[in-house]
Scaffold this active site. Sequence first.
Site, PDB file in Angstrom:
ATOM      1  N   SER A   8      -9.481   1.532   3.013  1.00 58.36           N
ATOM      2  CA  SER A   8      -8.628   2.358   2.202  1.00 58.36           C
ATOM      3  C   SER A   8      -7.590   1.506   1.354  1.00 58.36           C
ATOM      4  O   SER A   8      -6.926   2.082   0.497  1.00 58.36           O
ATOM      5  CB  SER A   8      -7.921   3.497   2.797  1.00 58.36           C
TER       6      SER A   8
ATOM      7  N   SER B 111      -9.952  -0.787   6.854  1.00 56.59           N
ATOM      8  CA  SER B 111      -9.158  -0.618   5.459  1.00 56.59           C
ATOM      9  C   SER B 111      -8.586  -1.798   5.339  1.00 56.59           C
ATOM     10  O   SER B 111      -8.460  -2.129   4.008  1.00 56.59           O
ATOM     11  CB  SER B 111      -8.232   0.518   5.635  1.00 56.59           C
TER      12      SER B 111
ATOM     13  N   LYS C 285       1.026  -1.239   0.093  1.00 54.40           N
ATOM     14  CA  LYS C 285      -0.083   0.153  -0.064  1.00 54.40           C
ATOM     15  C   LYS C 285       0.900   1.232  -0.002  1.00 54.40           C
ATOM     16  O   LYS C 285       1.969   1.370   0.644  1.00 54.40           O
ATOM     17  CB  LYS C 285      -0.920  -0.030   1.204  1.00 54.40           C
TER      18      LYS C 285
END
Length: 487
Positions: free
Chosen positions: A156, A180, A82
Amino acid sequence: MPMNPHNDDLPMNIESLRARYLQGNLTPAQLVERIAARTAGDDPHRVWIRALTRDEMMRYAEALAQRDPATLPLYGVPFAIKDNIDLAGVPTTAGCPAYAYTPARSAPVVERLIAAGAIPVGKTNLDQFATGLSGQRSPYGACRNALDPEYASGGSSSGSAVAVALGLAAFSLGTDTAGSGRVPAAFHGLVGLKPTKGVLSTQGVVPACRSLDCVSIFAHSANDAQRVFECARGVTQGDPYARAWQPSGRERATLGGVRFGVPRATQLNFYGDASYAAAFDVALAKLRAAGAELVEIDFEPFLATARLLYEGPFVAERLAAIRPFFEAQPEALHAVTREILGGAVRWSAADAFAALDRLASLRMESERVWPQIDALVTPTSPTTSTIAELEADPIGVNARFGYYTNFVNLLDLSALAVPAGECAAGPHAGKPFGITFVARSHDDAYLLDLARAWLGERERPVSPPMQDGSQATVQASSQNETGNAEA
């Protein structure tokens, strides 16, 4: 099984890759050539903020050329990161181009995985500054669901889930502050481990809420998630939120006799989504059939805790994480992110202390359930949505996704999202449905055992011993207060 839309025979799970390496049927260099082919060209799902080039990946492969695959638990395994987690020499953007910086050193959690033999393949798209559960709040483009591009990817850690679901990586790293690392897993039929806070170092991670943030793991199986967890954990010197993992010692081979806490029927909320409600009923029936005991609990302390995260002053911690940047360049933020962070200024220090007092009371109330149960089971998300629905109501629809996730880190719990089939009928027929097992801190291995039993996987994998000490304490590099080399 992992989906493979690439018309080749390259498996994308750790066990299969490991078998091929040990048999001499695959080399890390050959894997890199395959991954480079898979990531070349267009990126219609908007997975990547920065995919690594063939030559960049090949340097990691070449470092493995003289190593024995049997000595490294993640030998030659490709993984995605990420883009709020540092990878040395590659910009970290946190989904905001104006914020970007290039770290000289990888985050300790990434260093450990590379030391275990894993090969990074790219930095993935995300809701900007990890603020959101939708995957839509990115100036790099809304991340598209791997299974149906018209649907939300979840966030996210959107790109991290999509990369694994598309077979571009065998596992990936995300972060999870409010869900997330669990919601995107549910929307893609993946396993999503939200470990005990501090057990995976958050040094080198752009903070969302520093006191709550966790690095999370996406994988196709509980066994893969466990192998990554074993390699990634470890105390980092200089990390003020680090904690040594203290496994509870609880082990389970079956679901029989496990006491699962289930919210009262009046406390379950699916926002009118009959397909998700029916899918949860099916999951509960499966648990009963496996011999588990379902214990109805009062879920209100957990729901009240969840409401604190975004409806009270805790949101101000998100602003505190990037306040100098926010004040200097507010126009650089995505409109929805700017609205959420800008609203945090209305909360005072007195409000914050009142919320901490309220949280302490709710923690005490919530702990009353644990003598009665071994774990909680809930839907991971109460519903899903199309991208069009999210665009029409970006904050309202996004908030629904966190109904069963927002309380976990505030109460210092561990959680594991697992696939639970598909919706059989209703508005989201055929879409993946997922449930989450929640337990106390340091119960991560216990949750992985429950997931193995739920998914029908065989016994825990045994990782080969590391010869170069990847589990040792990592000395954090000299970084500023946001964990960045330069910001």
